[in-house]
Design a protein around this motif. Structure first.
Motif, PDB file in Angstrom:
ATOM      1  N   ALA A 123       0.808  -1.215   0.000  1.00 22.12           N
ATOM      2  CA  ALA A 123       0.000   0.000   0.000  1.00 22.12           C
ATOM      3  C   ALA A 123       0.847   1.274   0.000  1.00 22.12           C
ATOM      4  O   ALA A 123       0.430   2.289  -0.552  1.00 22.12           O
ATOM      5  N   GLY A 124       2.023   1.242   0.567  1.00 23.08           N
ATOM      6  CA  GLY A 124       2.853   2.438   0.632  1.00 23.08           C
ATOM      7  C   GLY A 124       3.684   2.699  -0.612  1.00 23.08           C
ATOM      8  O   GLY A 124       4.305   3.763  -0.742  1.00 23.08           O
ATOM      9  N   TYR A 125       3.717   1.772  -1.574  1.00 25.73           N
ATOM     10  CA  TYR A 125       4.551   1.913  -2.779  1.00 25.73           C
ATOM     11  C   TYR A 125       3.877   2.834  -3.784  1.00 25.73           C
ATOM     12  O   TYR A 125       2.694   2.682  -4.070  1.00 25.73           O
ATOM     13  N   ARG A 126       4.640   3.786  -4.334  1.00 27.12           N
ATOM     14  CA  ARG A 126       4.083   4.726  -5.308  1.00 27.12           C
ATOM     15  C   ARG A 126       4.841   4.735  -6.631  1.00 27.12           C
ATOM     16  O   ARG A 126       4.577   5.539  -7.504  1.00 27.12           O
ATOM     17  N   GLY A 127       5.787   3.827  -6.806  1.00 29.91           N
ATOM     18  CA  GLY A 127       6.558   3.788  -8.043  1.00 29.91           C
ATOM     19  C   GLY A 127       5.830   3.058  -9.150  1.00 29.91           C
ATOM     20  O   GLY A 127       4.715   2.550  -8.986  1.00 29.91           O
ATOM     21  N   GLU A 128       6.479   2.996 -10.302  1.00 31.13           N
ATOM     22  CA  GLU A 128       5.913   2.305 -11.471  1.00 31.13           C
ATOM     23  C   GLU A 128       5.798   0.808 -11.193  1.00 31.13           C
ATOM     24  O   GLU A 128       6.705   0.200 -10.618  1.00 31.13           O
ATOM     25  N   LEU A 129       4.694   0.224 -11.616  1.00 34.10           N
ATOM     26  CA  LEU A 129       4.549  -1.234 -11.564  1.00 34.10           C
ATOM     27  C   LEU A 129       5.360  -1.813 -12.710  1.00 34.10           C
ATOM     28  O   LEU A 129       5.139  -1.478 -13.877  1.00 34.10           O
TER      29      LEU A 129
END
Length: 152
Positions: free
Chosen positions: A82-88
């Motif tokens: 949930a805390g990850y905001r980078g590119e998948l």
């Protein structure tokens, strides 16, 4: 009624469900490349998401790519916290021993499954309770049904 969760997204290709009731939304490639036989590559999707806390997303292979071309995901399922905001990004592997596999921008390369998750509270104890299975590990249940009256 199906429960839904709002997931903000930034990117050119919004993950999309192919059919009503599908668990996985298709992720598309944001770059072109050729996967040689036996090789792997991390492929960008151009998508970033903001999962709410209490949820995780899991990146899993597409069954058609696996069955027809031997394309799978090395670390499946890939976990998106949930805390990850980078590119998948998706690490694809070509398991075919002879044929290269071409990926073009916009190709569906994986699926994204969004699920609620529970955080565990791990408690140190001296020993664990007994169960019927006990410590029996991989393959401990066999591959045939040996119960009385089974036709397997």
């Amino acid at each position: 009624m199906v429960d839904t969760v709002r997931v903000p997204i930034v990117g050119a290709y919004t993950p999309a469900y192919a059919h009503p009731g599908d668990a996985g939304a298709d992720l598309r490639a944001a770059e072109s490349l050729v996967l040689a036989p036996g090789c792997r590559a991390t492929v960008g999707t151009g998508v970033s998401i903001a999962l709410p806390f209490g949820y995780a997303a899991f990146v899993v292979p597409r069954s058609g790519l696996a069955a027809r071309h031997g394309i799978t995901i090395v670390n499946s399922p890939g976990t998106v916290d949930a805390g990850y905001r980078g590119e998948l990004r998706v690490t694809l592997l070509n398991t075919d021993a002879e044929e290269p596999f071409s990926i073009e921008v916009g190709d569906r390369i994986a699926q994204l499954i969004v699920m609620p998750v529970t955080r565990a509270e791990f408690a140190s104890v001296k020993e664990l309770d007994e169960t019927q299975r006990g410590t029996a590990g991989f393959g401990s249940t066999g591959h045939r049904d040996t119960t009385e009256g089974s036709t397997e």
